[in-house]
Motif scaffolding. Structure first.
Motif, PDB file in Angstrom:
ATOM      1  N   ILE A 228      34.295  35.876  43.415  1.00 19.52           N
ATOM      2  CA  ILE A 228      35.584  35.536  43.170  1.00 19.52           C
ATOM      3  C   ILE A 228      35.818  34.997  41.887  1.00 19.52           C
ATOM      4  CG2 ILE A 228      35.780  34.714  45.893  1.00 19.52           C
ATOM      5  CD1 ILE A 228      35.379  31.837  44.878  1.00 19.52           C
ATOM      6  N   ASN A 229      37.107  34.880  41.560  1.00 22.41           N
ATOM      7  CA  ASN A 229      37.581  34.302  40.295  1.00 22.41           C
ATOM      8  C   ASN A 229      37.017  35.262  39.207  1.00 22.41           C
ATOM      9  OD1 ASN A 229      39.155  32.183  41.414  1.00 22.41           O
ATOM     10  ND2 ASN A 229      37.085  30.764  41.443  1.00 22.41           N
TER      11      ASN A 229
ATOM     12  N   GLU B 188      30.288  32.605  48.397  1.00 26.46           N
ATOM     13  CA  GLU B 188      31.264  32.765  47.682  1.00 26.46           C
ATOM     14  C   GLU B 188      30.691  32.472  46.233  1.00 26.46           C
ATOM     15  OE1 GLU B 188      34.835  30.994  48.463  1.00 26.46           O
ATOM     16  OE2 GLU B 188      35.284  32.438  50.148  1.00 26.46           O
TER      17      GLU B 188
ATOM     18  N   ASN C 268      31.221  32.190  42.457  1.00 28.10           N
ATOM     19  CA  ASN C 268      32.343  32.156  41.318  1.00 28.10           C
ATOM     20  C   ASN C 268      31.885  32.842  40.123  1.00 28.10           C
ATOM     21  OD1 ASN C 268      34.236  31.192  39.857  1.00 28.10           O
ATOM     22  ND2 ASN C 268      34.504  29.290  40.651  1.00 28.10           N
TER      23      ASN C 268
END
Length: 319
Positions: free
Chosen positions: A52-53, A90, A92
């Motif tokens: 993510i991100n 997840e 980052n």
């Protein structure tokens, strides 16, 4: 009669004995399962990961790890739960460190983040590897102007004071060279506003539907427009003849024209005929032409929709 009673009694006892046996068997199985699952086990589990991100200037490669191995020392119930319903980790990407053209996400440096997601104890559980190495391609960047697609239909008697304002007027994007080289501008999604009679403002999304491999540093813009009630006025303005060759006597008719204009109500009283200048340029006359097309060369800035009653000005040359 006695035989029937004895037969019925034996049948009843057989059914009772079987039911009892079945009950104790199931009970024993439950106890065994409970005992077995209560024991401590040391197992390696596959935990799915998602990224993510992702920074907009980076494109992750397709062969990056999709799972990580987690060694768990837990009771059987917890192991079974993690096996049947593995939580997704997840990662980052913005928290990863860039080393030698790769991104490295170390689990030990992000314990709190991982504990929050997986609800595990690092004393009893640990990852087989120290972290995840994430491959990526560096995208190129480009700043592109934004073209708003906002269609505005005003209510009768209303209009805008000035052009639509929007911010930002340009947006940075990143992506593969072969795509960025084809882009000259960005467009917003289509917005249609009807019967507008008040000031308007809002936000509109950029149209990214045809650019799946392009990352946008900003995906929407703000817009605003001042709207006021307008009225139409008219004035009688003299027509000025210009660029007449020396020694030539040219007479035009009519010598005046009615000029129509639109202005907002608060400025209506400020408008006078002397604010306008209408010119008939003799230099624009073509051969065998007996008319001149007049032009408005001066008007107040706050007026709009200027039009003349006379589209053509006739002339004669006197000797």
């Amino acid at each position: 009669m006695l035989k029937r009673i004895k037969s019925g009694t034996r049948t009843r006892f057989k059914k009772t004995d079987f039911n009892s046996f079945l009950f104790f068997l199931l009970f024993a199985i439950v106890i065994w399962v409970f005992v077995q699952f209560s024991k401590q086990y040391n197992e390696i589990l596959q935990i799915p990961v998602v990224y993510i991100n992702v920074p907009p200037d980076k494109l992750l490669k397709e062969d990056n790890p999709t799972t990580v191995e987690l060694r768990m020392q837990e009771n059987g119930f917890r192991i079974a739960w993690f096996s049947l319903f593995p939580p997704t980790l997840e990662i980052n990407v913005t928290n990863a460190d860039e080393e030698n053209g790769r991104l490295v996400y170390l689990f030990d440096e992000h314990r709190a983040e991982i504990l929050n997601q997986l609800n595990i104890d690092f004393e009893d559980s640990n990852f087989i590897r120290e972290g995840v190495v994430i491959g990526f391609e560096q995208k190129q960047e480009k700043k592109l102007p934004v073209i708003p697609r906002i269609d505005i239909e005003f209510a009768a008697g209303y209009s805008a004071i000035e052009d639509l304002r929007f911010t930002p007027d340009s947006v940075r994007v990143s992506g593969p060279d072969n795509i960025l080289d084809t882009l000259a501008a960005l467009y917003t999604t289509a917005v249609s506003l009807t019967k507008v009679k008040n000031d308007i403002s809002g936000t509109v999304q950029l149209d990214t539907s045809q650019l799946p491999n392009v990352s946008f540093y900003q995906n929407k813009i703000k817009y605003s427009l001042d709207v006021e009630k307008f009225t139409e006025g008219k004035v009688q303005v003299p027509i000025e003849l210009t660029n007449v060759p020396a020694g030539l006597n040219v007479v035009i008719f009519p010598k005046e024209t009615v000029l129509f204009f639109q202005v907002n109500l608060k400025d209506f009283s400020k408008v006078t005929a002397s604010d306008f200048r209408v010119v008939a340029n003799f230099k624009s006359v073509k051969e065998n032409q007996d008319f001149i097309i007049p032009e408005v060369v001066q008007k107040p800035e706050f007026t709009s929709n200027i039009r003349l009653n006379e589209k053509r000005i006739q002339f004669i040359i006197k000797k």
